[in-house]
Design a protein around this motif. Sequence first.
Motif, mmCIF file in Angstrom:
data_model
loop_
_atom_site.group_PDB
_atom_site.id
_atom_site.type_symbol
_atom_site.label_atom_id
_atom_site.label_comp_id
_atom_site.label_asym_id
_atom_site.label_seq_id
_atom_site.Cartn_x
_atom_site.Cartn_y
_atom_site.Cartn_z
ATOM 1 N N LYS A 1 -15.912 3.030 -4.068
ATOM 2 C CA LYS A 1 -16.170 2.564 -5.603
ATOM 3 C C LYS A 1 -16.148 1.192 -5.557
ATOM 4 O O LYS A 1 -16.959 0.556 -6.479
ATOM 5 N N LEU A 2 -15.294 0.481 -5.148
ATOM 6 C CA LEU A 2 -15.063 -0.878 -5.223
ATOM 7 C C LEU A 2 -16.114 -1.633 -4.397
ATOM 8 O O LEU A 2 -16.060 -2.833 -4.405
ATOM 9 N N GLY A 3 -16.505 -1.096 -3.294
ATOM 10 C CA GLY A 3 -17.366 -1.744 -2.270
ATOM 11 C C GLY A 3 -16.877 -2.746 -1.418
ATOM 12 O O GLY A 3 -17.348 -3.542 -1.048
ATOM 13 N N LYS A 4 -15.531 -2.350 -0.962
ATOM 14 C CA LYS A 4 -14.685 -3.072 -0.186
ATOM 15 C C LYS A 4 -13.625 -2.071 0.743
ATOM 16 O O LYS A 4 -13.440 -1.251 0.266
ATOM 17 N N PRO A 5 -13.333 -2.514 1.972
ATOM 18 C CA PRO A 5 -12.523 -1.597 2.712
ATOM 19 C C PRO A 5 -10.992 -1.603 2.280
ATOM 20 O O PRO A 5 -10.480 -2.749 1.420
ATOM 21 N N SER A 6 -10.320 -0.656 2.555
ATOM 22 C CA SER A 6 -8.990 -0.398 1.904
ATOM 23 C C SER A 6 -8.123 -1.549 2.760
ATOM 24 O O SER A 6 -8.248 -1.858 3.871
ATOM 25 N N ALA A 7 -7.232 -1.953 1.969
ATOM 26 C CA ALA A 7 -6.242 -2.938 2.182
ATOM 27 C C ALA A 7 -4.923 -2.363 3.302
ATOM 28 O O ALA A 7 -4.235 -3.051 3.948
ATOM 29 N N SER A 8 -4.891 -0.834 3.298
ATOM 30 C CA SER A 8 -3.727 -0.120 3.730
ATOM 31 C C SER A 8 -4.086 -0.068 5.287
ATOM 32 O O SER A 8 -5.276 0.623 5.656
ATOM 33 N N ARG A 9 -3.177 -0.234 6.313
ATOM 34 C CA ARG A 9 -3.308 -0.208 7.450
ATOM 35 C C ARG A 9 -3.389 1.336 7.893
ATOM 36 O O ARG A 9 -3.841 1.619 8.895
ATOM 37 N N VAL A 10 -2.346 1.998 7.198
ATOM 38 C CA VAL A 10 -2.287 3.370 7.458
ATOM 39 C C VAL A 10 -3.889 4.021 7.053
ATOM 40 O O VAL A 10 -4.053 5.042 7.786
ATOM 41 N N VAL A 11 -4.215 3.713 6.138
ATOM 42 C CA VAL A 11 -5.565 4.477 5.667
ATOM 43 C C VAL A 11 -6.570 4.217 6.900
ATOM 44 O O VAL A 11 -7.070 4.930 7.024
ATOM 45 N N ASN A 12 -6.612 2.839 7.191
ATOM 46 C CA ASN A 12 -7.574 2.636 8.039
ATOM 47 C C ASN A 12 -7.335 2.958 9.579
ATOM 48 O O ASN A 12 -8.069 3.666 10.108
ATOM 49 N N ALA A 13 -6.092 3.368 9.778
ATOM 50 C CA ALA A 13 -5.569 4.211 11.066
ATOM 51 C C ALA A 13 -6.136 5.785 11.020
ATOM 52 O O ALA A 13 -6.487 6.358 11.975
ATOM 53 N N LEU A 14 -5.791 6.252 9.877
ATOM 54 C CA LEU A 14 -6.187 7.721 9.522
ATOM 55 C C LEU A 14 -7.632 8.154 9.462
ATOM 56 O O LEU A 14 -7.951 8.977 9.819
ATOM 57 N N CYS A 15 -8.107 7.139 8.705
ATOM 58 C CA CYS A 15 -9.367 7.398 8.229
ATOM 59 C C CYS A 15 -10.549 6.431 8.789
ATOM 60 O O CYS A 15 -11.920 6.577 8.632
ATOM 61 N N GLY A 16 -10.177 5.397 9.602
ATOM 62 C CA GLY A 16 -11.227 4.317 10.045
ATOM 63 C C GLY A 16 -12.054 5.246 11.349
ATOM 64 O O GLY A 16 -13.100 4.563 11.495
ATOM 65 N N ALA B 1 0.921 -1.145 -0.082
ATOM 66 C CA ALA B 1 -0.063 0.004 -0.004
ATOM 67 C C ALA B 1 0.832 1.351 -0.037
ATOM 68 O O ALA B 1 1.818 1.278 0.842
ATOM 69 N N THR B 2 0.482 2.115 -0.829
ATOM 70 C CA THR B 2 1.265 3.223 -1.108
ATOM 71 C C THR B 2 1.436 4.115 0.219
ATOM 72 O O THR B 2 2.494 4.739 0.690
ATOM 73 N N GLU B 3 0.230 4.288 1.091
ATOM 74 C CA GLU B 3 0.103 5.068 2.180
ATOM 75 C C GLU B 3 0.964 4.403 3.067
ATOM 76 O O GLU B 3 1.703 5.335 3.998
ATOM 77 N N ASP B 4 1.366 3.028 3.299
ATOM 78 C CA ASP B 4 1.993 2.412 4.352
ATOM 79 C C ASP B 4 3.432 2.557 4.076
ATOM 80 O O ASP B 4 4.286 2.902 5.019
ATOM 81 N N VAL C 1 4.590 13.116 -1.433
ATOM 82 C CA VAL C 1 3.162 12.967 -1.276
ATOM 83 C C VAL C 1 2.592 13.454 -0.263
ATOM 84 O O VAL C 1 3.016 13.272 1.003
ATOM 85 N N ASP C 2 1.254 13.742 -0.418
ATOM 86 C CA ASP C 2 0.436 14.350 0.724
ATOM 87 C C ASP C 2 -0.455 13.055 1.276
ATOM 88 O O ASP C 2 -1.221 12.672 0.470
ATOM 89 N N LEU C 3 0.087 12.572 2.291
ATOM 90 C CA LEU C 3 -0.176 11.376 2.881
ATOM 91 C C LEU C 3 -1.792 11.388 3.266
ATOM 92 O O LEU C 3 -2.564 10.580 3.092
ATOM 93 N N THR C 4 -2.183 12.597 3.916
ATOM 94 C CA THR C 4 -3.595 12.775 4.532
ATOM 95 C C THR C 4 -4.627 12.583 3.022
ATOM 96 O O THR C 4 -5.694 12.125 3.153
ATOM 97 N N ALA C 5 -4.127 13.371 2.083
ATOM 98 C CA ALA C 5 -4.809 13.594 0.901
ATOM 99 C C ALA C 5 -5.104 12.301 0.286
ATOM 100 O O ALA C 5 -6.051 11.632 -0.372
ATOM 101 N N LEU C 6 -3.840 11.441 0.092
ATOM 102 C CA LEU C 6 -3.807 10.161 -0.505
ATOM 103 C C LEU C 6 -4.584 9.319 0.163
ATOM 104 O O LEU C 6 -5.444 8.430 -0.366
ATOM 105 N N ALA C 7 -4.825 9.282 1.577
ATOM 106 C CA ALA C 7 -5.465 8.294 2.248
ATOM 107 C C ALA C 7 -7.065 8.528 1.932
ATOM 108 O O ALA C 7 -7.998 7.730 1.899
#
Length: 299
Positions: free
Chosen positions: A284-299, A252-255, A269-275
């Motif tokens: 859009k895909l109907g599934k949670p992100s596989a990135s742990r950082v995305v889930n930590a920042l936005c979950g 994952a790019t965010e990780d 890269v702007d991490l907050t914007a990318l997340a």
Amino acid sequence: MREAGLPSKVTIWEVGARDGLQNESAVLDLDTKLEFLDRLASNGLPVLEATSFVHPRWVPQLADADDLLKKLVPHPGVRYPVLVPNDRGLDRALAAGVSSIAIFASATESFARRNLNRSFDEQFAMFEPVVRRARDEGLEVRAYLSMCFGDPWEGAVRPERVVGAGKRLLDMGCFQLSLGDTIGVATPGHVNRLLGAFDVDGELLAVHFHDTYGQALANTYAALRAGVSTVDASAGGLGGCPYAESATGNLATEDLVWMLDGLGIEHGVDLTALAKTSVWMAGKLGKPSASRVVNALCG
């Protein structure tokens, strides 16, 4: 403060729009793909692998490649390479006016036959005229080399075999070789041994890790210490591993960005914007992100 022996800057080669989406079961509409690329460029990613000219029968998720490139509005300073499998794919790339392409080779006999319908040696005979013609047309050519650490049919892959295959691709005129851990079995020790076996400038090499066994970040750190400064990654961890059902696919790019920030390495890269972009795409895909950082920042 950056550790001694690490690069001061890393180029993130974003593959989410191509390698990520082609391995997702959902087929997104063209406008969504265009918005995804626009968001990724706005988030500061310098290289966005836009699509693939593989025959639509094999990759239906990217069947709209020609239309996407016609409608794509490039961001200044951002590169948009496309994957081409053969001469026909190069014809389409040239017609679309692209300036950067990638080819996809195998370090093993089994995968070359299954993925390219060629023997290990025949694949180089197929790629050589593609690379030569692309170079003659002024395009830069990157080479992916898959199955660099392990193959689901052949098991462990010897470093000398990978080095031999990789040098053949570089000798054709490819400006960079991306070493792929296609099934995600590498460990930092494997990475050190393989990169140590190459006697080429580290700038010629990139790494492409899958996180099947949770080793992608550790493997990336080992590669950085070995002199590699280009890392492939996929926003939100898009893309599965086709040889390990339900396993996590691309790094994952965010990780990656979170780790680079911690190491004091520039990336742009702007991490907050990318997340936020990855949360939008997950919707859009109907599934949670596989990135742990995305889930930590936005979950």
